[in-house]
Enzyme design. Structure first.
Site, PDB file in Angstrom:
ATOM      1  N   GLY A 167     -10.448  56.054  14.970  1.00  0.00           N
ATOM      2  CA  GLY A 167     -11.576  55.126  15.000  1.00  0.00           C
ATOM      3  C   GLY A 167     -11.332  53.971  14.067  1.00  0.00           C
ATOM      4  N   GLY A 168     -12.409  53.254  13.759  1.00  0.00           N
ATOM      5  CA  GLY A 168     -12.274  52.068  12.927  1.00  0.00           C
ATOM      6  C   GLY A 168     -11.863  52.372  11.499  1.00  0.00           C
ATOM      7  CG  MET A 169     -14.321  54.066   8.618  1.00  0.00           C
ATOM      8  SD  MET A 169     -14.153  53.284   6.991  1.00  0.00           S
ATOM      9  CE  MET A 169     -14.197  54.716   5.922  1.00  0.00           C
TER      10      MET A 169
ATOM     11  CB  VAL B  87      -9.532  63.084  12.926  1.00  0.00           C
ATOM     12  CG1 VAL B  87      -9.738  64.548  12.543  1.00  0.00           C
ATOM     13  CG2 VAL B  87     -10.647  62.226  12.344  1.00  0.00           C
TER      14      VAL B  87
ATOM     15  CE  LYS C 296     -13.068  59.787   9.240  1.00  0.00           C
ATOM     16  NZ  LYS C 296     -14.521  59.760   9.545  1.00  0.00           N
TER      17      LYS C 296
ATOM     18  CG  ASP D  28     -23.041  57.222  13.989  1.00  0.00           C
ATOM     19  OD1 ASP D  28     -23.740  56.861  14.965  1.00  0.00           O
ATOM     20  OD2 ASP D  28     -21.801  57.154  13.986  1.00  0.00           O
TER      21      ASP D  28
END
Length: 327
Positions: free
Chosen positions: A25-27, A30, A44, A138
């Site tokens: 993802g953006g961060m 994983v 992660k 979220d």
């Protein structure tokens, strides 16, 4: 489901060896990873391109702290973490169960008894977070893993202390539009009541197979979340008034997690007793599949820079890297 590693994925992160990708993802990314002794974890990591940004490092640290707060009963238990590493990482238990969106895709809308048990257990998870003044912000089907012992909440990437605006800007909506609270969609403070709104939306999805405000472009969803009535078509009749109250546009009229849990389920029986047979079978399949997965690394594209060579330890020769890069 696990997918092969890419050519430039690290061969080791702390004491862990990545064996497959679980998602990105953006961060960060994983991984499914293992220790030398064979313990399997979900690992992660933060993308290298943002690891030097203090704001992202703070967010990663807060995500780690929130995962510890929710604990292994309601979340993926934290095994180890190093938020100060050159590439920060967080290792948690590898949860044996599908995300809720995959469970609904497999089984269709879930039985009322399943939805009630699921909702009550998630009230416990959120209640534990809120007791520590942390809001998730979220909560959505892909962030809830369904196990035979109960659901587990994951991905605290935008969780933060209630009332803390340091990591977000007022007037900017942060989260997933289809499952945002109206106040979050407007860029305002998202409190514990906002998590209750998101939980109700998640339960509508579980019971009816669709989110309460439909699908579409983000702008359309943000408008419907703030001004339209939720679509409760397909929700069992007895659940409609319970979930409708949670989806009230006014956060002060929504129930607390404790009150909602009591309305959903009386706490009797084992969680697995309330799950459909197909979902239990999928959970069992995942428990064996994780040990049957064969590690595989995709080769570098012909025109890709030799990033593996530049990142490798000095004792590794270029020739050795060329022969091991696709292993």
């Amino acid at each position: 489901m696990p997918s092969p590693l890419t050519h430039d994925d690290p061969r080791a992160i702390g004491p862990y060896r990545p064996v497959a990708r679980l998602g990105t993802g953006g961060m960060g990314t994983v991984y499914l990873a293992r220790t030398a002794g064979g313990r399997t974890v979900a690992l992660k990591t933060m993308h290298a391109r943002i690891a030097s940004d203090p704001a992202f490092r703070t967010r990663f640290r807060l995500e780690t702290d929130a995962a510890r707060v929710v604990g292994e009963r309601y979340g993926a238990g934290v095994v180890a973490a190093d938020v100060r590493a050159e590439t920060p990482w967080l290792a948690t238990e590898y949860v044996l169960g599908p995300p809720l969106d995959e469970a609904v895709e497999l089984c269709g809308p879930l039985p009322e008894a399943t939805v009630r048990a699921l909702g009550a257990a998630l009230c416990g998870a959120l209640g534990q977070l809120h007791a520590s003044d942390v809001v998730h912000r979220d909560l959505k089907p892909s962030n809830v893993l369904v196990t035979a012992y109960g659901p587990k909440v994951i991905d605290f990437g935008i969780a933060r202390a209630a009332g803390d605006e340091h990591l977000t800007r007022v007037g900017v909506a942060v989260g997933t539009p289809a499952f945002m609270s109206p106040e979050q969609a407007a860029g305002q403070e998202h409190s514990a009541a906002g998590d209750v709104f998101a939980l109700a939306g998640l339960l509508v999805f579980a019971a009816a197979g669709h989110p309460p405000f439909g699908h579409g472009q983000a702008a359309d969803l943000l408008y419907r979340v703030q001004y339209a009535e939720p679509d409760l078509t397909g929700v069992p009749d007895a659940l409609v008034p319970v979930l409708a109250q949670c989806l009230d546009k006014n956060p002060f009229r929504r129930p607390t997690t404790g009150r909602l849990a009591a309305q959903l389920h009386d706490g009797t029986g084992e969680f697995a007793d309330h799950l459909p047979d197909a979902l239990l079978a999928d959970i069992g399949h995942r428990a064996t599949e994780v040990w049957q997965f064969t590690p595989r690394r995709l080769p570098a594209p012909a025109d890709a820079p030799d990033t593996a060579a530049t990142a490798a330890p000095a004792r590794w020769t270029r020739r050795r890297l060329l022969f091991t890069g696709a292993g």
